[in-house]
Each structure stands twice: as C-alpha cells, then as structure tokens.
Design an enzyme around this catalytic site. Structure first.
Site, PDB file in Angstrom:
ATOM      1  N   ASP A 188       0.837  -1.202   0.000  1.00 17.85           N
ATOM      2  CA  ASP A 188       0.000   0.000   0.000  1.00 17.85           C
ATOM      3  C   ASP A 188       0.874   1.256   0.000  1.00 17.85           C
ATOM      4  O   ASP A 188       2.046   1.203   0.396  1.00 17.85           O
ATOM      5  CB  ASP A 188      -0.892   0.036   1.249  1.00 17.85           C
ATOM      6  CG  ASP A 188      -1.851  -1.145   1.279  1.00 17.85           C
ATOM      7  OD1 ASP A 188      -2.181  -1.655   0.197  1.00 17.85           O
ATOM      8  OD2 ASP A 188      -2.250  -1.532   2.391  1.00 17.85           O
TER       9      ASP A 188
HETATM   10  N1  URA Z   1      -1.179  -6.059   3.613  1.00 15.57           N
HETATM   11  C1  URA Z   1      -1.670  -4.816   3.724  1.00 15.57           C
HETATM   12  O1  URA Z   1      -2.707  -4.592   4.328  1.00 15.57           O
HETATM   13  N2  URA Z   1      -0.975  -3.816   3.169  1.00 15.57           N
HETATM   14  C2  URA Z   1       0.198  -3.994   2.531  1.00 15.57           C
HETATM   15  O2  URA Z   1       0.793  -3.029   2.060  1.00 15.57           O
HETATM   16  C3  URA Z   1       0.696  -5.305   2.426  1.00 15.57           C
HETATM   17  C4  URA Z   1      -0.016  -6.333   2.965  1.00 15.57           C
END
Ligand code: URA
Length: 232
Positions: free
Chosen positions: A101
C-alpha cells in the site's frame, strides 16, 4: 558484443548513458574496471554495474526498500510511484511482484519477467512474506491466537497466516503466503486491533538488507532469485 552495447541492451539504457557510465569507471568485467566502451565481451562474462551483476538476456530483477508515500501501481494517478524511483535507469516494462500500500514500507520486488512475478505472488507457490507491524493498541494474547487460527477478513475472505507472533507491546510479526488486498490491515482489524505502520522485511529467503535505505534499490542476481523462490 561491445561493452557499451551490452550495458545498454541488458540494463535498458541509452547507448550514450552506457558510455558515460563506462568512462566514469562504474563498469567491471570479470573483476576488472573497464573504461573503453568499445571493449568486446562475451554474453556470459561477469559484468557488473555499480557492483551489481548485469543480467544478460534482458531480464531485470530489482529489490527496493519502498518508502512511504509511493504507490506500486501505474494506474493510480495520484502521487509518485515506485517506478519513478528507477525510471532514470530502466526503460523496461517493469511490474511489481507483490504490491505494498501507499503508506506501507519495505521490501518490494520489480521485474520484467512475468513468470517470476507470477511465481512470487501466486498463493499456490506459498512464498512467505514477512511483515513487521506497529499496532494502534497494545497487542493481546487473544488477538495473536485469533490471527493464528485464521479469521474472516470481510468480502467472504478467510485469512490464515503462516504465523503471527508478538515482538513488543505494540508490535507483531506476521507471515503470510497469500497477498490479498489489504490483507494485513484487514487481519489486524478482524482481530480487534489496527495497523499503525506496516513494513515488509522478507520475501521467501530474501530479507531486506539494512544497507538499503528507503527509496534505494539494487539489482538482484540469479542466486537471489533462487533464494526467493527456492527454485533450482
Ligand atoms: N497487507 C496490507 O494490508 N498492506 C500492505 O501493504 C501489504 C499487505
């Protein structure tokens, strides 16, 4: 093949930029710095650029320490992308093998090798992804137990981590083999807690080296690929 063409072809760089790298002493062949762009090399020579092996035949594999604030997708129009961090060097069509993310940090793999990308992210291959999570509230033993048992995380999806363990009052390590959308965040939420920060520290056998600072990246050679995928 001339060394300037070799660097240009296999690193996806312009011929002029390759020449300037060679002249500034950044390229070695079989352990020796070369400064003559017309030097001939075999395709299987051990050519390094800035100390990293140049992988011939056009396959590029990069590990990056993704900084917060960068997205892993070209489609999201807002804000800088991880591709911006490498674009000066690579004209290849790179993809991210396992997105993080925008606000997440840590080990991110980029490659133009579609099979490799698929291999890393496919749940069937069960390649582990290790996340270090700072939580909003102190972590309880019940939350750890619930996550280890597997939880419904919404949209009819069930998440069963390989392992979850407490690292400190507000920090946990979570190991997953899948990569569902926002999986760690949704898992934490389902357990009754919330992610404050999320950092990926390992994919398969490849741990993010401490020497790679946020925003920095390095070419990884074939050996590293074997470590990640466990393939021969
Ligand atoms: N899980 C998440 O919620 N965010 C990420 O960036 C990676 C795995």
């Amino acid at each position: 093949m001339r060394i300037d063409r070799y660097i240009s072809k296999f690193e996806g760089l312009s011929r002029n930029y390759s020449r300037s790298l060679i002249k500034s002493g950044k390229v070695s062949v079989d352990g020796r710095v070369v400064r003559d762009p017309s030097l001939h090399v075999e395709e299987n020579a051990n050519v390094t650029l800035d100390g990293s092996r140049v992988i011939a035949f056009g396959m590029i594999y990069i590990m990056m320490n993704k900084p917060a604030g960068y997205v892993c997708s070209r489609e999201e129009s807002e804000g800088p992308t991880v591709f911006d961090l490498v674009q000066e060097r690579f004209s290849y069509d790179l993809s991210v093998a396992g997105r993080l993310d925008r606000d997440s940090t840590g080990l991110t793999l980029l490659s133009n090798d579609g099979l490799f990308v698929h291999h890393v992210i496919s749940p069937k291959k069960t390649i582990e992804k290790e996340y270090l999570v700072q939580t909003v509230k102190p972590v309880t033993p019940e939350q750890i137990e619930a996550m280890n048992g597997g939880l419904l995380i919404g949209r009819g999806e069930f998440s069963k981590p390989v392992s979850v363990r407490t690292l400190g009052e507000n920090s946990v390590e979570i190991i997953l083999t899948e990569g569902r959308f926002h999986e760690v965040k949704r898992l934490m939420k389902a357990s009754g807690n919330e992610v404050l920060t999320l950092h990926r520290s390992r994919i398969g056998g490849l741990s993010l080296p401490g020497s790679l600072k946020p925003g920095e990246w390095a070419n990884i050679g074939e050996d590293a690929l074997k470590i990640i995928t466990g393939a021969e």
